[in-house]
Design an enzyme around this catalytic site. Structure first.
Site, PDB file in Angstrom:
ATOM      1  N   CYS A  43       0.820  -1.210   0.000  1.00 24.68           N
ATOM      2  CA  CYS A  43       0.000   0.000   0.000  1.00 24.68           C
ATOM      3  C   CYS A  43       0.857   1.264   0.000  1.00 24.68           C
ATOM      4  O   CYS A  43       0.677   2.154  -0.817  1.00 24.68           O
ATOM      5  CB  CYS A  43      -0.934  -0.017   1.219  1.00 24.68           C
ATOM      6  SG  CYS A  43      -1.867   1.499   1.422  1.00 24.68           S
ATOM      7  N   CYS A  48      -1.448   1.660  -3.147  1.00 24.47           N
ATOM      8  CA  CYS A  48      -2.431   2.736  -2.940  1.00 24.47           C
ATOM      9  C   CYS A  48      -1.822   4.142  -2.901  1.00 24.47           C
ATOM     10  O   CYS A  48      -2.317   5.046  -3.564  1.00 24.47           O
ATOM     11  CB  CYS A  48      -3.171   2.537  -1.620  1.00 24.47           C
ATOM     12  SG  CYS A  48      -3.469   0.836  -1.173  1.00 24.47           S
ATOM     13  N   LYS A  51       0.096   5.291  -6.152  1.00 30.27           N
ATOM     14  CA  LYS A  51      -0.935   5.308  -7.205  1.00 30.27           C
ATOM     15  C   LYS A  51      -1.849   6.514  -7.050  1.00 30.27           C
ATOM     16  O   LYS A  51      -2.146   7.216  -8.013  1.00 30.27           O
ATOM     17  CB  LYS A  51      -1.715   3.993  -7.145  1.00 30.27           C
ATOM     18  CG  LYS A  51      -2.830   3.800  -8.130  1.00 30.27           C
ATOM     19  CD  LYS A  51      -4.142   4.413  -7.742  1.00 30.27           C
ATOM     20  CE  LYS A  51      -4.670   4.020  -6.404  1.00 30.27           C
ATOM     21  NZ  LYS A  51      -5.162   2.648  -6.317  1.00 30.27           N
ATOM     22  N   TYR A 177      -8.335  -3.826 -11.668  1.00 27.55           N
ATOM     23  CA  TYR A 177      -8.046  -2.552 -11.005  1.00 27.55           C
ATOM     24  C   TYR A 177      -6.777  -1.872 -11.546  1.00 27.55           C
ATOM     25  O   TYR A 177      -6.780  -0.710 -11.913  1.00 27.55           O
ATOM     26  CB  TYR A 177      -7.771  -2.803  -9.521  1.00 27.55           C
ATOM     27  CG  TYR A 177      -8.939  -2.893  -8.594  1.00 27.55           C
ATOM     28  CD1 TYR A 177      -9.382  -1.774  -7.909  1.00 27.55           C
ATOM     29  CD2 TYR A 177      -9.560  -4.111  -8.347  1.00 27.55           C
ATOM     30  CE1 TYR A 177     -10.415  -1.866  -6.997  1.00 27.55           C
ATOM     31  CE2 TYR A 177     -10.597  -4.203  -7.439  1.00 27.55           C
ATOM     32  CZ  TYR A 177     -11.025  -3.075  -6.762  1.00 27.55           C
ATOM     33  OH  TYR A 177     -12.042  -3.156  -5.864  1.00 27.55           O
ATOM     34  N   GLU A 181      -6.584   1.538 -13.742  1.00 30.46           N
ATOM     35  CA  GLU A 181      -6.090   2.738 -13.044  1.00 30.46           C
ATOM     36  C   GLU A 181      -4.827   3.271 -13.714  1.00 30.46           C
ATOM     37  O   GLU A 181      -4.715   4.471 -13.979  1.00 30.46           O
ATOM     38  CB  GLU A 181      -5.775   2.406 -11.579  1.00 30.46           C
ATOM     39  CG  GLU A 181      -7.022   2.184 -10.733  1.00 30.46           C
ATOM     40  CD  GLU A 181      -6.699   1.951  -9.264  1.00 30.46           C
ATOM     41  OE1 GLU A 181      -5.548   1.626  -8.933  1.00 30.46           O
ATOM     42  OE2 GLU A 181      -7.632   2.108  -8.439  1.00 30.46           O
ATOM     43  N   ASP A 303      -3.432  -9.817   2.052  1.00 27.58           N
ATOM     44  CA  ASP A 303      -3.302 -10.321   0.679  1.00 27.58           C
ATOM     45  C   ASP A 303      -2.764 -11.756   0.633  1.00 27.58           C
ATOM     46  O   ASP A 303      -2.906 -12.428  -0.387  1.00 27.58           O
ATOM     47  CB  ASP A 303      -2.389  -9.411  -0.150  1.00 27.58           C
ATOM     48  CG  ASP A 303      -3.049  -8.078  -0.482  1.00 27.58           C
ATOM     49  OD1 ASP A 303      -4.155  -7.819   0.031  1.00 27.58           O
ATOM     50  OD2 ASP A 303      -2.457  -7.288  -1.243  1.00 27.58           O
ATOM     51  N   HIS A 436     -27.214  21.186  -1.930  1.00 30.57           N
ATOM     52  CA  HIS A 436     -27.346  21.733  -3.272  1.00 30.57           C
ATOM     53  C   HIS A 436     -26.378  22.888  -3.484  1.00 30.57           C
ATOM     54  O   HIS A 436     -26.231  23.719  -2.597  1.00 30.57           O
ATOM     55  CB  HIS A 436     -28.785  22.228  -3.463  1.00 30.57           C
ATOM     56  CG  HIS A 436     -29.079  22.615  -4.868  1.00 30.57           C
ATOM     57  ND1 HIS A 436     -29.162  21.676  -5.884  1.00 30.57           N
ATOM     58  CD2 HIS A 436     -29.264  23.833  -5.436  1.00 30.57           C
ATOM     59  CE1 HIS A 436     -29.421  22.320  -7.021  1.00 30.57           C
ATOM     60  NE2 HIS A 436     -29.483  23.611  -6.774  1.00 30.57           N
ATOM     61  N   GLU A 441     -25.981  14.941  -4.054  1.00 31.90           N
ATOM     62  CA  GLU A 441     -27.407  15.032  -3.720  1.00 31.90           C
ATOM     63  C   GLU A 441     -28.254  14.101  -4.590  1.00 31.90           C
ATOM     64  O   GLU A 441     -29.368  13.744  -4.234  1.00 31.90           O
ATOM     65  CB  GLU A 441     -27.915  16.473  -3.825  1.00 31.90           C
ATOM     66  CG  GLU A 441     -27.959  17.018  -5.227  1.00 31.90           C
ATOM     67  CD  GLU A 441     -28.465  18.465  -5.289  1.00 31.90           C
ATOM     68  OE1 GLU A 441     -29.442  18.787  -4.593  1.00 31.90           O
ATOM     69  OE2 GLU A 441     -27.874  19.272  -6.039  1.00 31.90           O
TER      70      GLU A 441
HETATM   71  P1  NDP Z   1      -7.331  -8.111 -10.834  1.00 33.92           P
HETATM   72  O1  NDP Z   1      -7.554  -9.450 -10.287  1.00 33.92           O
HETATM   73  O2  NDP Z   1      -8.178  -6.982 -10.379  1.00 33.92           O
HETATM   74  O3  NDP Z   1      -7.415  -8.155 -12.419  1.00 33.92           O
HETATM   75  C1  NDP Z   1      -6.642  -9.034 -13.162  1.00 33.92           C
HETATM   76  C2  NDP Z   1      -6.951  -8.814 -14.622  1.00 33.92           C
HETATM   77  O4  NDP Z   1      -6.033  -9.553 -15.426  1.00 33.92           O
HETATM   78  C3  NDP Z   1      -8.354  -9.269 -15.009  1.00 33.92           C
HETATM   79  O5  NDP Z   1      -8.858  -8.367 -15.954  1.00 33.92           O
HETATM   80  C4  NDP Z   1      -8.098 -10.631 -15.605  1.00 33.92           C
HETATM   81  O6  NDP Z   1      -9.037 -10.980 -16.584  1.00 33.92           O
HETATM   82  C5  NDP Z   1      -6.760 -10.409 -16.292  1.00 33.92           C
HETATM   83  N1  NDP Z   1      -5.992 -11.645 -16.473  1.00 33.92           N
HETATM   84  C6  NDP Z   1      -5.766 -12.616 -15.563  1.00 33.92           C
HETATM   85  N2  NDP Z   1      -4.973 -13.566 -16.082  1.00 33.92           N
HETATM   86  C7  NDP Z   1      -4.695 -13.189 -17.340  1.00 33.92           C
HETATM   87  C8  NDP Z   1      -3.921 -13.742 -18.379  1.00 33.92           C
HETATM   88  N3  NDP Z   1      -3.291 -14.899 -18.243  1.00 33.92           N
HETATM   89  N4  NDP Z   1      -3.843 -13.077 -19.557  1.00 33.92           N
HETATM   90  C9  NDP Z   1      -4.491 -11.897 -19.710  1.00 33.92           C
HETATM   91  N5  NDP Z   1      -5.232 -11.313 -18.758  1.00 33.92           N
HETATM   92  C10 NDP Z   1      -5.327 -11.952 -17.587  1.00 33.92           C
HETATM   93  O7  NDP Z   1      -5.788  -7.836 -10.583  1.00 33.92           O
HETATM   94  P2  NDP Z   1      -4.932  -6.507 -10.480  1.00 33.92           P
HETATM   95  O8  NDP Z   1      -3.544  -6.962 -10.712  1.00 33.92           O
HETATM   96  O9  NDP Z   1      -5.474  -5.433 -11.339  1.00 33.92           O
HETATM   97  O10 NDP Z   1      -5.136  -6.073  -8.962  1.00 33.92           O
HETATM   98  C11 NDP Z   1      -4.929  -7.006  -7.921  1.00 33.92           C
HETATM   99  C12 NDP Z   1      -5.790  -6.682  -6.741  1.00 33.92           C
HETATM  100  O11 NDP Z   1      -5.247  -5.582  -6.029  1.00 33.92           O
HETATM  101  C13 NDP Z   1      -7.220  -6.243  -7.082  1.00 33.92           C
HETATM  102  O12 NDP Z   1      -8.081  -7.317  -7.310  1.00 33.92           O
HETATM  103  C14 NDP Z   1      -7.588  -5.454  -5.865  1.00 33.92           C
HETATM  104  O13 NDP Z   1      -8.048  -6.338  -4.880  1.00 33.92           O
HETATM  105  C15 NDP Z   1      -6.274  -4.831  -5.449  1.00 33.92           C
HETATM  106  N6  NDP Z   1      -6.196  -3.427  -5.909  1.00 33.92           N
HETATM  107  C16 NDP Z   1      -7.062  -2.527  -5.400  1.00 33.92           C
HETATM  108  C17 NDP Z   1      -7.028  -1.206  -5.805  1.00 33.92           C
HETATM  109  C18 NDP Z   1      -8.005  -0.223  -5.268  1.00 33.92           C
HETATM  110  O14 NDP Z   1      -8.626  -0.495  -4.236  1.00 33.92           O
HETATM  111  N7  NDP Z   1      -8.202   0.917  -5.907  1.00 33.92           N
HETATM  112  C19 NDP Z   1      -6.053  -0.741  -6.793  1.00 33.92           C
HETATM  113  C20 NDP Z   1      -5.198  -1.785  -7.280  1.00 33.92           C
HETATM  114  C21 NDP Z   1      -5.271  -3.074  -6.838  1.00 33.92           C
HETATM  115  P3  NDP Z   1     -10.436 -11.723 -16.230  1.00 33.92           P
HETATM  116  O15 NDP Z   1     -11.284 -10.701 -15.538  1.00 33.92           O
HETATM  117  O16 NDP Z   1     -10.942 -12.101 -17.567  1.00 33.92           O
HETATM  118  O17 NDP Z   1     -10.082 -12.872 -15.356  1.00 33.92           O
END
Ligand code: NDP
Length: 452
Positions: A43, A48, A51, A177, A181, A303, A436, A441
């Site tokens: 984080c 976080c 980012k 995510y 982002e 995690d 307002h 709102e």
């Molecule tokens: P996510 O699990 O959110 O997303 C992973 C993405 O990668 C999905 O779109 C998935 O597709 C795709 N994917 C998975 N495997 C493959 C592959 N072999 N080839 C191509 N695409 C693939 O992971 P992130 O890394 O983005 O983030 C990890 C976690 O960290 C999040 O889930 C969240 O919990 C946390 N996080 C939170 C944030 C916040 O609160 N603002 C910011 C950043 C991270 P599909 O959906 O089709 O499986």
């Protein structure tokens, strides 16, 4: 005979670990925390915090563009990435020291180095051996990169936070995510971004209408979104240009490739397998509802569990475990109504059930939506619209989902999450007077039913 030198040994100084360690110490436990990297975990160091700083920086572009409509002449503007990186690093160093100070003042012994487990109560850090009555794994996660031809050419999110220079063009792979982002942030800094996602619409699991609204908004801003696309290989030529070869035979030229296709728990190489700690195939530790693993003296949080990988969840888990172990409490963690925000441009914030999930779990729902141009955009000339949405269980009138795509959506949804945690009904939302003129709102003035 004192068999243990500590009541609790915490592995990892991230959100879960620091919280659990200091709360346990404040309840009278003798605690050691082992951390090999900078304090604060993902984080603070590569998640976080940096980012959000980058996201704030990227949004300045909007303010500069919108200023003219309000009479301001801004003149020539320029963005300097090294300045942002330097300032971000200084802020993170400050936070690292704050975390160290928190632990010190709480009476936690900090041990610097990487830990391995030599037994159900024994932790090794270099030559040092610690004996704990209980051990808690708060080792977090790290970006996962699949192996494919050219995978050595691509970067992951950790790399971006230390990138010396911004490329002109970037391909971002992933639809979760981090990919969305970072695509928004890079675009805000003027990088030409192409995002590749393997499915038909990114952000699987979020409310579909919001996903479509965000995709349209990002496209309108100039981010190129390629859905139903999967890279096969990445090649680098002598000039340093990358070619991303796609399954359909096309190739994209770019200056850098970022993969954000998920994160995996940091649980390998610690000695968990030898002790018989049960994990899934990705290394996520199995725990019961008291966070206890299959080895009774070992617990796990955050995690490392790969449940809801969010800082506030890790903090809450750390607090609950400390109170249960050392405060005589018997609390259980609730994962209901956890609000979350995607810091894309515009933000997407959500709490509770999506419309799709609500339709599956409730006999009858009511959906209220509102789409409008925020007041600022009337003078700025920006066409982007806000989307706000409430999902209501028709059986008891309770609001079971709230979603928003728009500026500062996270700031707005937090208050709605309080109401939903209290079990607020749509009638109670309607009885609340609005402020307002605000966008917020709209959450208390959605009178017209959109659909059932
Ligand atoms: P996510 O699990 O959110 O997303 C992973 C993405 O990668 C999905 O779109 C998935 O597709 C795709 N994917 C998975 N495997 C493959 C592959 N072999 N080839 C191509 N695409 C693939 O992971 P992130 O890394 O983005 O983030 C990890 C976690 O960290 C999040 O889930 C969240 O919990 C946390 N996080 C939170 C944030 C916040 O609160 N603002 C910011 C950043 C991270 P599909 O959906 O089709 O499986």
């Amino acid at each position: 005979m004192a068999a243990f030198d500590h009541d609790l040994i915490v592995l990892g100084g991230g959100s879960a670990g620091v919280r659990c360690a200091r709360m346990s110490a404040s309840l009278g436990a003798k605690v050691a925390l082992v951390e090999g990297g900078p304090m604060g975990g993902t984080c603070v160091n590569v998640g976080c915090v940096p980012k959000k700083l980058f996201s704030i920086g990227a949004h300045v572009r909007d303010d500069l563009e919108d200023a003219a409509g309000f009479g301001w002449s801004v003149g020539a503007t320029a963005f300097d990435w090294p300045t942002l990186l330097r300032n971000k690093d200084a802020e993170i160093a400050r936070l690292n020291r704050i975390y160290e100070g928190i632990l010190e003042r709480s009476g936690v012994t900090t041990v610097r180095g990487w830990a391995t487990l030599a037994g159900p109560h024994t932790v090794r850090v270099g030559d040092q051996k610690l004996r704990g009555e209980r051990i808690v794994l708060c080792t977090g996660g790290r970006p996962w990169l699949p192996s494919f031809p050219g995978s050595e050419h691509v970067m992951v999110s950790d790399d971006l936070f230390a990138l010396p220079a911004l490329p002109e063009r970037m391909v971002v792979v992933g639809g979760g995510y981090i990919a969305v982002e970072l695509a928004s942030i890079l675009h805000g800094f003027g990088v030409h971004v192409e995002l590749l996602y393997r499915g038909s619409l990114f952000l699987r699991g979020f409310d579909e209408e919001c996903r479509r609204h965000l995709a349209d908004a990002m496209r309108a801003r100039g981010v190129t979104l390629h859905f139903d696309t999967q890279p096969q290989a990445v090649e680098k030529d002598a000039s340093g240009t990358y070619r991303v070869r796609l399954a359909d035979g096309r190739a994209l030229e770019t200056d850098a490739v970022l993969y954000a296709v998920g994160r995996r728990p940091n649980t390998r190489g610690i000695g968990l397998e030898a002790l018989g700690v049960n994990m899934n195939e990705h290394g996520a530790v199995h725990v019961d509802d008291t966070f206890r693993t299959s080895v009774p003296s070992i617990y796990a949080l955050g995690d490392a569990l790969d449940r809801l990988n969010l800082t506030p969840v890790a903090l809450a888990e750390g607090t609950i475990l400390a109170h249960n172990l050392f405060g005589g409490a018997a609390r259980r963690m609730s994962y209901d109504n956890v609000a979350t925000t995607l810091f894309s441009t515009p933000n997407l914030a959500t709490v509770g059930l999506t419309e799709e999930a609500a339709r599956q779990s409730r006999p009858r729902i009511r959906v209220y939506t509102s789409s409008f141009r925020p007041m600022k955009n009337t003078l700025s000339g920006r066409q982007e619209r806000i989307l706000m949405k409430l999902v209501v269980d028709d059986a008891d009138d309770r609001v079971i989902g709230a979603h928003m795509v728009g500026p500062e959506a996270g700031e707005l949804i937090q208050g709605v999450a309080i109401a939903m945690t209290c079990g607020a009904t749509k009638a109670q939302f309607d009885a609340t007077l609005g402020i307002h003129p605000t966008a917020a709102e709209e959450f208390v003035t959605m009178r017209t039913l959109t659909r059932t």
